[in-house]
Every structure is written in structure tokens, then in C-alpha cells.
Design an enzyme around this catalytic site. Structure first.
Site, PDB file in Angstrom:
ATOM      1  N   TYR A 156      -7.592 -76.695 -31.782  1.00 30.32           N
ATOM      2  CA  TYR A 156      -7.880 -78.023 -31.224  1.00 30.32           C
ATOM      3  C   TYR A 156      -6.852 -79.050 -31.711  1.00 30.32           C
ATOM      4  O   TYR A 156      -6.514 -79.990 -31.010  1.00 30.32           O
ATOM      5  CB  TYR A 156      -9.319 -78.449 -31.544  1.00 30.32           C
ATOM      6  CG  TYR A 156      -9.880 -79.420 -30.533  1.00 30.32           C
ATOM      7  CD1 TYR A 156      -9.925 -79.111 -29.178  1.00 30.32           C
ATOM      8  CD2 TYR A 156     -10.365 -80.663 -30.944  1.00 30.32           C
ATOM      9  CE1 TYR A 156     -10.428 -80.006 -28.254  1.00 30.32           C
ATOM     10  CE2 TYR A 156     -10.883 -81.566 -30.021  1.00 30.32           C
ATOM     11  CZ  TYR A 156     -10.908 -81.226 -28.685  1.00 30.32           C
ATOM     12  OH  TYR A 156     -11.415 -82.122 -27.785  1.00 30.32           O
ATOM     13  N   LYS A 163      -9.864 -87.136 -31.074  1.00 28.00           N
ATOM     14  CA  LYS A 163     -11.306 -87.331 -30.849  1.00 28.00           C
ATOM     15  C   LYS A 163     -11.953 -88.070 -32.015  1.00 28.00           C
ATOM     16  O   LYS A 163     -12.903 -88.843 -31.823  1.00 28.00           O
ATOM     17  CB  LYS A 163     -12.006 -85.990 -30.607  1.00 28.00           C
ATOM     18  CG  LYS A 163     -11.621 -85.303 -29.303  1.00 28.00           C
ATOM     19  CD  LYS A 163     -11.920 -86.134 -28.060  1.00 28.00           C
ATOM     20  CE  LYS A 163     -11.851 -85.299 -26.789  1.00 28.00           C
ATOM     21  NZ  LYS A 163     -11.918 -86.140 -25.569  1.00 28.00           N
TER      22      LYS A 163
HETATM   23  P1  NAD Z   1     -11.075 -81.766 -16.667  1.00 21.12           P
HETATM   24  O1  NAD Z   1      -9.725 -81.127 -16.680  1.00 21.12           O
HETATM   25  O2  NAD Z   1     -11.956 -81.470 -15.531  1.00 21.12           O
HETATM   26  O3  NAD Z   1     -10.967 -83.345 -16.842  1.00 21.12           O
HETATM   27  C1  NAD Z   1      -9.930 -83.968 -17.574  1.00 21.12           C
HETATM   28  C2  NAD Z   1      -9.474 -85.137 -16.728  1.00 21.12           C
HETATM   29  O4  NAD Z   1      -8.543 -85.962 -17.441  1.00 21.12           O
HETATM   30  C3  NAD Z   1      -8.796 -84.697 -15.429  1.00 21.12           C
HETATM   31  O5  NAD Z   1      -9.492 -85.243 -14.329  1.00 21.12           O
HETATM   32  C4  NAD Z   1      -7.411 -85.295 -15.546  1.00 21.12           C
HETATM   33  O6  NAD Z   1      -6.883 -85.698 -14.305  1.00 21.12           O
HETATM   34  C5  NAD Z   1      -7.685 -86.490 -16.437  1.00 21.12           C
HETATM   35  N1  NAD Z   1      -6.473 -87.068 -17.020  1.00 21.12           N
HETATM   36  C6  NAD Z   1      -5.591 -86.488 -17.889  1.00 21.12           C
HETATM   37  N2  NAD Z   1      -4.574 -87.341 -18.126  1.00 21.12           N
HETATM   38  C7  NAD Z   1      -4.807 -88.465 -17.402  1.00 21.12           C
HETATM   39  C8  NAD Z   1      -4.114 -89.687 -17.207  1.00 21.12           C
HETATM   40  N3  NAD Z   1      -2.949 -89.945 -17.809  1.00 21.12           N
HETATM   41  N4  NAD Z   1      -4.675 -90.621 -16.387  1.00 21.12           N
HETATM   42  C9  NAD Z   1      -5.850 -90.386 -15.765  1.00 21.12           C
HETATM   43  N5  NAD Z   1      -6.539 -89.250 -15.900  1.00 21.12           N
HETATM   44  C10 NAD Z   1      -6.024 -88.301 -16.709  1.00 21.12           C
HETATM   45  O7  NAD Z   1     -11.762 -81.295 -18.049  1.00 21.12           O
HETATM   46  P2  NAD Z   1     -13.112 -81.744 -18.786  1.00 21.12           P
HETATM   47  O8  NAD Z   1     -13.360 -80.667 -19.763  1.00 21.12           O
HETATM   48  O9  NAD Z   1     -14.138 -82.119 -17.808  1.00 21.12           O
HETATM   49  O10 NAD Z   1     -12.649 -83.028 -19.628  1.00 21.12           O
HETATM   50  C11 NAD Z   1     -13.321 -84.273 -19.601  1.00 21.12           C
HETATM   51  C12 NAD Z   1     -13.483 -84.817 -21.023  1.00 21.12           C
HETATM   52  O11 NAD Z   1     -14.422 -84.001 -21.718  1.00 21.12           O
HETATM   53  C13 NAD Z   1     -12.216 -84.810 -21.877  1.00 21.12           C
HETATM   54  O12 NAD Z   1     -12.175 -85.977 -22.669  1.00 21.12           O
HETATM   55  C14 NAD Z   1     -12.431 -83.595 -22.774  1.00 21.12           C
HETATM   56  O13 NAD Z   1     -11.709 -83.693 -23.989  1.00 21.12           O
HETATM   57  C15 NAD Z   1     -13.921 -83.709 -22.995  1.00 21.12           C
HETATM   58  N6  NAD Z   1     -14.595 -82.518 -23.526  1.00 21.12           N
HETATM   59  C16 NAD Z   1     -14.472 -81.305 -22.901  1.00 21.12           C
HETATM   60  C17 NAD Z   1     -15.118 -80.186 -23.424  1.00 21.12           C
HETATM   61  C18 NAD Z   1     -14.982 -78.834 -22.770  1.00 21.12           C
HETATM   62  O14 NAD Z   1     -15.253 -77.822 -23.425  1.00 21.12           O
HETATM   63  N7  NAD Z   1     -14.602 -78.760 -21.534  1.00 21.12           N
HETATM   64  C19 NAD Z   1     -15.893 -80.303 -24.585  1.00 21.12           C
HETATM   65  C20 NAD Z   1     -16.024 -81.546 -25.196  1.00 21.12           C
HETATM   66  C21 NAD Z   1     -15.362 -82.649 -24.657  1.00 21.12           C
END
Ligand code: NAD
Length: 264
Positions: A156, A163
Site C-alpha cells: 500500500y 490515507k
Molecule cells: P475506482 O478505480 O473505481 O475509483 C477511483 C476513481 O478515482 C476513478 O473514478 C478515477 O477516475 C478517479 N481519479 C483518479 N485520479 C483522478 C483525478 N486526478 N481527478 C479525478 N478523478 C480521479 O476505485 P475505487 O476502489 O472505487 O476507489 C474509490 C476510493 O475508495 C479511493 O479513494 C480508494 O482509495 C478508496 N478505497 C478503495 C478500496 C478498495 O479495496 N477498492 C478500499 C478502501 C478505500
């Protein structure tokens, strides 16, 4: 509509496809009567996002790259024009160079450190600055975080540092905006297979580990994150701000699991 978010208007940021956490949240909010606008990054995602938004009756789609202040200004100017005020925002955005989401954290490059912090941390503050100006009657701001902020998780790396800073931002912004009736919270989601997660080294192994070791003995779904978001975004969460709510099948409370076989 007759629901927990009836008459409420919200912005959902970070929808990439139907696996996105943003989509799990948007579906729950739609079921409860919210009117939503979506922001997406770059034209390539537009064709993915458009049919999803349409399926829940949303037509407001705005391109926004959160690393560009002008792009954020244009997004909020548009919302101001169409709606005037705003009730909630979901920030489900994070990014880091995937070549640094493996190996050692200590080898992180300065350029990727800065970019990761800018997109994954500062963007939430930048969004809150603009959103709060459109919340004269209070509101709810929500971001997404991960356990890698609290403890070392494999691969990570710089995202864990980001985070941690994001979670602390939630606390500071909650204090700043609380007197205006604006609540600020984060959901710490367990691992879910999404586009962003696929960039993390050994992600399948991390999912399996969580499944075997969390108190509920399984992983969480996008819909479960959606239901928790509904609590924080709606009046159900009216007494909660500055909080990091874990939706991780309980994984964060486990120090060590008992061995099932008594002779080990
Ligand atoms: P995802 O890939 O579906 O979403 C990530 C989004 O970030 C995408 O829509 C992407 O276009 C956007 N993004 C990245 N750079 C950008 C920029 N410069 N401007 C605008 N948008 C931008 O993946 P996800 O897992 O749904 O991620 C959403 C959030 O959840 C993130 O913050 C991620 O760290 C967090 N998260 C994910 C998990 C997991 O296991 N998937 C767990 C905990 C937290």
C-alpha cells in the site's frame, strides 16, 4: 420520492465503472430519493459513466480532474448554476503510480509522493472548500479511506501515508465546518475488487487474507459501503462528524486470530 435522501442534491466524484465504490454509494442514494450529479475524469470514462448515471435517472455529468484547480472551479460553478445549493458530496478518488504500489515504501520517488498527496489528499480539502460555500443549510461530506492508513499493509506504501493524511484532514475539516452544520466523515472500506485496487501488488492475496481473518470471515461488498454511506450522508448520521467508519467485516479489530487446531 419518499426516502432518507428525498429532496437532497448530491455530487458523486470518482465513478469509473460499475465496480467503483462510488457506484455502490450512488445506487443506495438513488433508492432513497437523492438527486445526483456525477463528475468523472477524462473523456475516456464518459462512455462508461453515462449509461450508469442514466440508469438511475441522472443526467448531470461533468468532467473534472481534481489535480486541476480550474477544473474544480468549473465543476462547482456548474452546480451553482443548476442547483444553487448542495446537500452532500462523495469523494471516492485516489491515485498513485502503480509501479510504486509494490516493493518498498522507502523507495518512493518525490514526484509520485507529491502527485499521490495532491490527488488523494489535497483534492478532498479543495472539494470541501468549494462545496461548503454551497451549503447554507448544512450538509454532509464523505471520503473513502483504507486500513493501510493505520497499520502497514503489503504494497500500500505511499497510499498508506496519503490515507493517514486524508483521515486527519477529515478531523480538521469537521472542526472547521461543524459550526455551519456541515458534517465531514470517511468510510474505511475493506478490500473490494475495483479498477484502482487492481493497481496494488498482490491484491488477490490481500482479499483472501481479509476473508479468512476478519470477524465476519468474508469480504465486504460495494453495496455494504453504500449502506454505510447512506447513514453518514442522511439525517441518520446527524450526530456523527470527524469519524472514520470501518466497513471492513471487522478486520481492523483483529490483532491475532486463535489457531483453530488445538495442537499447534
Ligand atoms: P475506482 O478505480 O473505481 O475509483 C477511483 C476513481 O478515482 C476513478 O473514478 C478515477 O477516475 C478517479 N481519479 C483518479 N485520479 C483522478 C483525478 N486526478 N481527478 C479525478 N478523478 C480521479 O476505485 P475505487 O476502489 O472505487 O476507489 C474509490 C476510493 O475508495 C479511493 O479513494 C480508494 O482509495 C478508496 N478505497 C478503495 C478500496 C478498495 O479495496 N477498492 C478500499 C478502501 C478505500
Amino acid at each position: 420520492a419518499n426516502g432518507l435522501l428525498a429532496g437532497k442534491r448530491g455530487l458523486i466524484m470518482g465513478l469509473a465503472n460499475d465496480k467503483s465504490i462510488a457506484w455502490g454509494i450512488a445506487k443506495c442514494c438513488a433508492e432513497q430519493g437523492a438527486e445526483m450529479a456525477f463528475s468523472y475524469q477524462g473523456d475516456a470514462l464518459k462512455k462508461r459513466v453515462e449509461p450508469l448515471a442514466a440508469s438511475i435517472g441522472a443526467t448531470e455529468l461533468v468532467e473534472c480532474d481534481v489535480s486541476d484547480e480550474g477544473s474544480l472551479d468549473r465543476l462547482f460553478a456548474h452546480l451553482k448554476e443548476i442547483w444553487g445549493t448542495l446537500d452532500f458530496v462523495v469523494h471516492a478518488i485516489g491515485f498513485s503510480d502503480k509501479t510504486e504500489l509494490r516493493g518498498r515504501y522507502v523507495d518512493t520517488s518525490p514526484a509520485n509522493f507529491r502527485m499521490t498527496m495532491d490527488i488523494s489528499v489535497y483534492s478532498f480539502t479543495a472539494v470541501c472548500q468549494r462545496a461548503c460555500a454551497m451549503m447554507p443549510n448544512g450538509g454532509s461530506l464523505l471520503t473513502l479511506t483504507y486500513y493501510g492508513a493505520e497499520k502497514v499493509m503489503p504494497h500500500y506504501n505511499v497510499m498508506g501515508i496519503a490515507k493517514a493524511a486524508l483521515e486527519t484532514s477529515v478531523q480538521y475539516i469537521a472542526e472547521d465546518l461543524g459550526k455551519d452544520g456541515i458534517r465531514v466523515n470517511a468510510i474505511s472500506a475493506g478490500p473490494i475488487k475495483t479498477l484502482a485496487a487492481s493497481g496494488i501488488g498482490d491484491f488477490r492475496y490481500i482479499m483472501k487474507w481479509n476473508e479468512l481473518n476478519s470477524p465476519l470471515r468474508r469480504n465486504v461488498t460495494q453495496e455494504e459501503v453504500g449502506k454505510a454511506a447512506l447513514y453518514l450522508l442522511s439525517d441518520l448520521g446527524s450526530g456523527t462528524t470527524g469519524e472514520v467508519l470501518h466497513v471492513d467485516a471487522g478486520y481492523h479489530v483483529v490483532g491475532m486470530k486463535a489457531v483453530d487446531a488445538p495442537d499447534i
